[in-house]
Design a protein around this motif. Structure first.
Motif, PDB file in Angstrom:
ATOM      1  N   ALA A  38     -26.775  41.413 -31.332  1.00 15.80           N
ATOM      2  CA  ALA A  38     -27.093  40.288 -32.037  1.00 15.80           C
ATOM      3  C   ALA A  38     -26.311  39.033 -31.292  1.00 15.80           C
ATOM      4  O   ALA A  38     -26.801  38.045 -31.615  1.00 15.80           O
ATOM      5  N   PHE A  39     -25.156  39.217 -30.585  1.00 14.06           N
ATOM      6  CA  PHE A  39     -24.652  38.151 -29.981  1.00 14.06           C
ATOM      7  C   PHE A  39     -24.555  38.238 -28.423  1.00 14.06           C
ATOM      8  O   PHE A  39     -23.096  38.415 -27.991  1.00 14.06           O
ATOM      9  N   GLN A  40     -25.624  38.138 -27.937  1.00 14.73           N
ATOM     10  CA  GLN A  40     -25.687  38.717 -26.391  1.00 14.73           C
ATOM     11  C   GLN A  40     -25.021  37.541 -25.562  1.00 14.73           C
ATOM     12  O   GLN A  40     -24.189  38.061 -24.441  1.00 14.73           O
ATOM     13  N   HIS A  41     -24.975  36.068 -26.035  1.00 13.73           N
ATOM     14  CA  HIS A  41     -24.134  35.150 -25.052  1.00 13.73           C
ATOM     15  C   HIS A  41     -22.572  34.916 -25.464  1.00 13.73           C
ATOM     16  O   HIS A  41     -21.942  34.076 -25.102  1.00 13.73           O
ATOM     17  N   ALA A  42     -21.947  35.978 -26.363  1.00  7.46           N
ATOM     18  CA  ALA A  42     -20.559  35.753 -26.898  1.00  7.46           C
ATOM     19  C   ALA A  42     -19.658  35.965 -25.680  1.00  7.46           C
ATOM     20  O   ALA A  42     -19.968  36.738 -24.707  1.00  7.46           O
ATOM     21  N   THR A  43     -18.728  35.035 -25.629  1.00 10.03           N
ATOM     22  CA  THR A  43     -17.770  35.208 -24.581  1.00 10.03           C
ATOM     23  C   THR A  43     -16.525  35.240 -25.200  1.00 10.03           C
ATOM     24  O   THR A  43     -16.056  34.534 -26.188  1.00 10.03           O
ATOM     25  N   PRO A  56      -3.354  33.582 -27.246  1.00 11.34           N
ATOM     26  CA  PRO A  56      -4.584  33.613 -28.318  1.00 11.34           C
ATOM     27  C   PRO A  56      -5.884  33.680 -27.554  1.00 11.34           C
ATOM     28  O   PRO A  56      -6.123  33.295 -26.596  1.00 11.34           O
ATOM     29  N   LEU A  57      -6.700  34.769 -28.022  1.00 18.21           N
ATOM     30  CA  LEU A  57      -7.818  34.888 -27.600  1.00 18.21           C
ATOM     31  C   LEU A  57      -8.878  34.048 -28.425  1.00 18.21           C
ATOM     32  O   LEU A  57      -8.991  33.849 -29.796  1.00 18.21           O
ATOM     33  N   VAL A  58     -10.081  33.654 -27.775  1.00 25.72           N
ATOM     34  CA  VAL A  58     -10.997  32.788 -28.451  1.00 25.72           C
ATOM     35  C   VAL A  58     -12.409  33.440 -28.264  1.00 25.72           C
ATOM     36  O   VAL A  58     -12.550  33.810 -27.010  1.00 25.72           O
ATOM     37  N   LEU A  59     -12.979  33.917 -29.390  1.00 29.02           N
ATOM     38  CA  LEU A  59     -14.306  34.228 -29.235  1.00 29.02           C
ATOM     39  C   LEU A  59     -15.404  33.567 -29.416  1.00 29.02           C
ATOM     40  O   LEU A  59     -15.519  32.791 -30.624  1.00 29.02           O
ATOM     41  N   ASN A  60     -16.123  32.806 -28.524  1.00 24.83           N
ATOM     42  CA  ASN A  60     -17.427  31.901 -28.592  1.00 24.83           C
ATOM     43  C   ASN A  60     -18.800  32.820 -28.838  1.00 24.83           C
ATOM     44  O   ASN A  60     -18.904  33.416 -27.994  1.00 24.83           O
ATOM     45  N   VAL A  61     -19.362  32.817 -29.915  1.00 25.52           N
ATOM     46  CA  VAL A  61     -20.650  33.333 -30.195  1.00 25.52           C
ATOM     47  C   VAL A  61     -21.689  32.505 -30.039  1.00 25.52           C
ATOM     48  O   VAL A  61     -22.882  32.785 -30.251  1.00 25.52           O
ATOM     49  N   ILE A  66     -26.131  25.349 -26.004  1.00 25.09           N
ATOM     50  CA  ILE A  66     -26.586  25.096 -27.334  1.00 25.09           C
ATOM     51  C   ILE A  66     -25.443  24.483 -28.030  1.00 25.09           C
ATOM     52  O   ILE A  66     -24.401  25.165 -28.082  1.00 25.09           O
ATOM     53  N   ARG A  67     -25.439  23.303 -28.708  1.00 24.12           N
ATOM     54  CA  ARG A  67     -24.535  22.654 -29.189  1.00 24.12           C
ATOM     55  C   ARG A  67     -24.756  23.001 -30.752  1.00 24.12           C
ATOM     56  O   ARG A  67     -25.819  22.743 -31.200  1.00 24.12           O
ATOM     57  N   SER A  68     -23.652  23.657 -31.480  1.00 19.89           N
ATOM     58  CA  SER A  68     -23.909  23.650 -32.838  1.00 19.89           C
ATOM     59  C   SER A  68     -24.088  22.235 -33.833  1.00 19.89           C
ATOM     60  O   SER A  68     -23.293  21.428 -33.324  1.00 19.89           O
ATOM     61  N   ARG A  69     -25.045  22.208 -34.562  1.00 18.53           N
ATOM     62  CA  ARG A  69     -25.001  20.742 -35.332  1.00 18.53           C
ATOM     63  C   ARG A  69     -24.405  21.036 -36.656  1.00 18.53           C
ATOM     64  O   ARG A  69     -24.453  22.145 -37.228  1.00 18.53           O
ATOM     65  N   CYS A  70     -23.899  19.935 -37.104  1.00 13.81           N
ATOM     66  CA  CYS A  70     -23.491  20.001 -38.725  1.00 13.81           C
ATOM     67  C   CYS A  70     -24.672  20.106 -39.475  1.00 13.81           C
ATOM     68  O   CYS A  70     -25.436  19.279 -39.337  1.00 13.81           O
ATOM     69  N   PHE A  71     -24.653  21.178 -40.471  1.00  9.55           N
ATOM     70  CA  PHE A  71     -25.880  21.341 -41.432  1.00  9.55           C
ATOM     71  C   PHE A  71     -25.802  20.148 -42.295  1.00  9.55           C
ATOM     72  O   PHE A  71     -24.705  19.980 -42.991  1.00  9.55           O
ATOM     73  N   LYS A  72     -26.840  19.424 -42.733  1.00 10.94           N
ATOM     74  CA  LYS A  72     -26.766  18.289 -43.932  1.00 10.94           C
ATOM     75  C   LYS A  72     -27.844  18.693 -44.981  1.00 10.94           C
ATOM     76  O   LYS A  72     -28.972  19.031 -44.519  1.00 10.94           O
ATOM     77  N   PHE A  73     -27.414  18.851 -46.210  1.00  9.73           N
ATOM     78  CA  PHE A  73     -28.404  19.474 -47.201  1.00  9.73           C
ATOM     79  C   PHE A  73     -29.061  18.017 -47.689  1.00  9.73           C
ATOM     80  O   PHE A  73     -28.212  17.333 -48.325  1.00  9.73           O
TER      81      PHE A  73
END
Length: 104
Positions: A38-43, A56-61, A66-73
């Motif tokens: 499901a998260f093949q590109h996770a680092t 500290p560990l950082v899991l980036n999924v 691809i930049r995540s965009r802010c969802f606007k309803f």
């Protein structure tokens, strides 16, 4: 499976004793094959340690590039005839439900 740590081999170090520091990888992120598909590109990466002997560990999924965009309803969406069905389908999708209840 243990996710590969990028950038460094170690996540913990001891206080120096006689000029010798022990370094180990004792902090890990584990996943099963379903999650990995499901998260093949996770680092997984480690940040520098500031006030602890653990890094500290950082899991980036988010896939690279691809930049995540802010969802606007938009309020007018609720007037659309399929609005309720679309929301139900989204909440009933296998990946979303399992992620929320912690099965992935």
């Amino acid at each position: 499976m243990d996710l590969e740590l990028q950038g460094t081999k170690y996540t913990w170090f001891s206080n120096p004793r006689n000029g010798f520091v022990t370094k180990e990888r004792i902090d890990r992120v584990l996943a099963n094959w379903e999650w990995r598909r499901a998260f093949q590109h996770a680092t997984l990466s480690a940040l520098p340690s500031i006030s602890s002997d653990h890094m500290p560990l950082v899991l980036n999924v988010t896939p690279r590039g691809i930049r995540s965009r802010c969802f606007k309803f938009e309020t007018f969406w609720v007037d659309h005839a399929d609005c309720g069905n679309i929301i139900r389908r989204g909440w009933n999708s296998v990946c979303i439900v399992r992620l929320i209840i912690g099965q992935i």
